[in-house]
Design an enzyme around this catalytic site. Structure first.
Site, PDB file in Angstrom:
ATOM      1  CG  ASP A 197      48.954  19.729  86.327  1.00 38.95           C
ATOM      2  OD1 ASP A 197      48.159  20.138  85.457  1.00 38.95           O
ATOM      3  OD2 ASP A 197      50.190  19.750  86.184  1.00 38.95           O
ATOM      4  CG  ASP A 200      47.417  21.326  80.322  1.00 36.14           C
ATOM      5  OD1 ASP A 200      47.246  21.057  81.524  1.00 36.14           O
ATOM      6  OD2 ASP A 200      48.077  22.313  79.949  1.00 36.14           O
TER       7      ASP A 200
END
Length: 438
Positions: free
Chosen positions: A318, A116
């Protein structure tokens, strides 16, 4: 068959078996600071996919969770400080698309942790955890485990931390995840092994209890650029540099790679500046200046793309969002221009609202993302997705959901596949190069 021929046959079989073992794509690798990046439901992942008819159905299911991810990212973008505790129910993460194989403790215990880039903290389920999966980290089996109390600077760097006003106690934190799940954890320190690199005293959360079904079963590894992220904790070991190459979801048998540190990064790579939001330093903002559909530069008012640290507006890269999402006016302008150049009629499939007969795919124009100093022409496999039957092709982007008060444009992992994305936080630049990640 005589003994000589039998021995030769046995030797040949042994050689074939040993060679097969040597090239096992799922074997743990120790190639410097390179780690395999594994699709969450790929062959080399221990996780079982939901029962779907095809990989496309799996992607559609994963993309249906993007709205919660955008809600989380928008909350981060609007946050005014990194040290304010976030109560359970406010912090909503949703990322479980790629995992990396790491080892924690001494001797190392293998865990497959979700990657992440928009989160700082790392956390794993620990033995005795209520509601966790069967694979947990055993703190008592590690000879290098250390505890952290509330007096440590790391404690206040974790969102959702809980400490008494006076006195010292163990640093605890609580977070919500995926809209329907939550976790409670204790902050600890131990060695983490990444490929052949060992980082002693790595700070992470040891999960004590979870509720709901959305917690990544073997934990999360934060690659943001906040003070408690892997990059910050590693310091000079990786010099603030990493890159990844994400494999396509449809290639079940293959993995990509995560390169940590400046060594082995592409020598020739186009770059664009990384922008810093002081209110939310973890997010990787870039300056998206425009979008072209075929040869047409889409007319987008600059104020809909501009970076604004006060509101959190702008564009981020992202790893945890599945399909690229633009704020509503930007997406509608891109979609409408795309539709002008492709023969309809158009239908919807899951999150995709611009699907057309695959026989018209040759007409589909390329999508170009224009950044400061860099224009990225998306390969067709990064801008179109096909239905499981193959009869439909869909523009694989979408608008931010109506129920999310988002000012963020998010360049997501489906559009990053088979590209080397390099993050250089010291020189504040993001690099992109073509690479077959499989």
């Amino acid at each position: 068959m005589d003994f000589t021929h039998s021995a030769a046959a046995f030797f040949l079989l042994a050689l074939l078996f040993s060679t097969a073992k040597a090239i096992d794509p799922c074997a743990a690798q120790s190639d410097g600071s390179d780690l395999s990046v594994i699709p969450i439901y790929g062959k080399c992942s221990p996780f079982v996919p939901p029962k779907q008819d095809s990989w496309v159905d799996t992607v559609i299911t994963m993309a249906s969770k993007d709205p919660e991810r955008l809600k989380y990212l928008s909350t981060l973008a609007a946050q005014k400080t990194t040290a304010v505790p976030i109560a359970p129910g406010q912090q909503v993460l949703h990322t479980a698309n790629y995992v990396v194989r790491v080892k924690l403790g001494t001797p190392g215990q293998q865990m497959f942790m979700v990657l992440d880039t928009s989160n700082d903290a790392a956390w794993v389920p620990c033995s005795g955890c209520a509601g966790c999966s069967s694979t947990t980290f055993s703190p008592n089996a590690s000879t290098t485990l250390g505890s952290l109390d509330c007096s440590g600077a790391q404690c206040s760097q974790v969102r959702g931390f809980s400490c008494p006003a006076t006195g010292s106690s163990t640093c605890l934190f609580n977070q919500s995840y995926g809209g329907d799940s939550s976790l409670s954890a204790t902050l600890v320190q131990d060695a983490i092994t990444l490929a052949s690199d060992v980082i002693p005293g790595f700070t992470f959360g040891c999960i004590n209890a979870v509720s709901g079904g959305s917690i990544p079963p073997q934990g999360l590894l934060g690659l943001g650029r906040g003070p408690i992220s892997l990059l910050s904790q590693a310091g000079p070991i990786y010099s603030g540099v990493f890159s990844y190459c994400l494999p396509s979801f449809k290639n079940y048998y293959f993995s990509g790679s995560l390169k940590l540190g400046p060594a082995g990064q592409p020598k020739s790579i186009r770059t664009t500046p990384l922008l810093r939001n002081p209110h939310r330093p973890s997010l990787y903002y870039v300056n998206l200046t425009g979008v072209s559909v075929g040869r047409i530069r889409v007319p987008i008012p600059p104020e809909q793309l501009i970076f604004d640290p006060n509101t959190g507006a702008g564009t981020i890269i992202d790893s945890g969002t599945v399909i690229t999402r633009f704020v509503q006016p930007v997406y509608l302008a891109i979609r409408d221009e795309f539709r002008k150049q492709v023969n309809g009629p158009f239908s919807s499939l899951g999150a995709f609202d611009t699907c057309f007969a695959a026989t018209n795919e040759a007409e589909a124009p390329a999508i170009t993302l224009h950044f400061s100093g860099l224009s990225l022409v998306l390969p067709m496999e990064n801008s179109l997705i096909h239905s499981s039957s193959g009869s439909l092709a869909c523009l694989s982007m979408a608008a931010a959901p109506n129920n999310v008060n988002s000012v963020l444009n998010v360049i997501a992992n489906l559009q990053q596949q088979n590209l080397r994305i390099m993050f250089d936080t010291i020189n504040s630049r993001l690099g992109i190069a073509r690479e077959l990640c499989n």
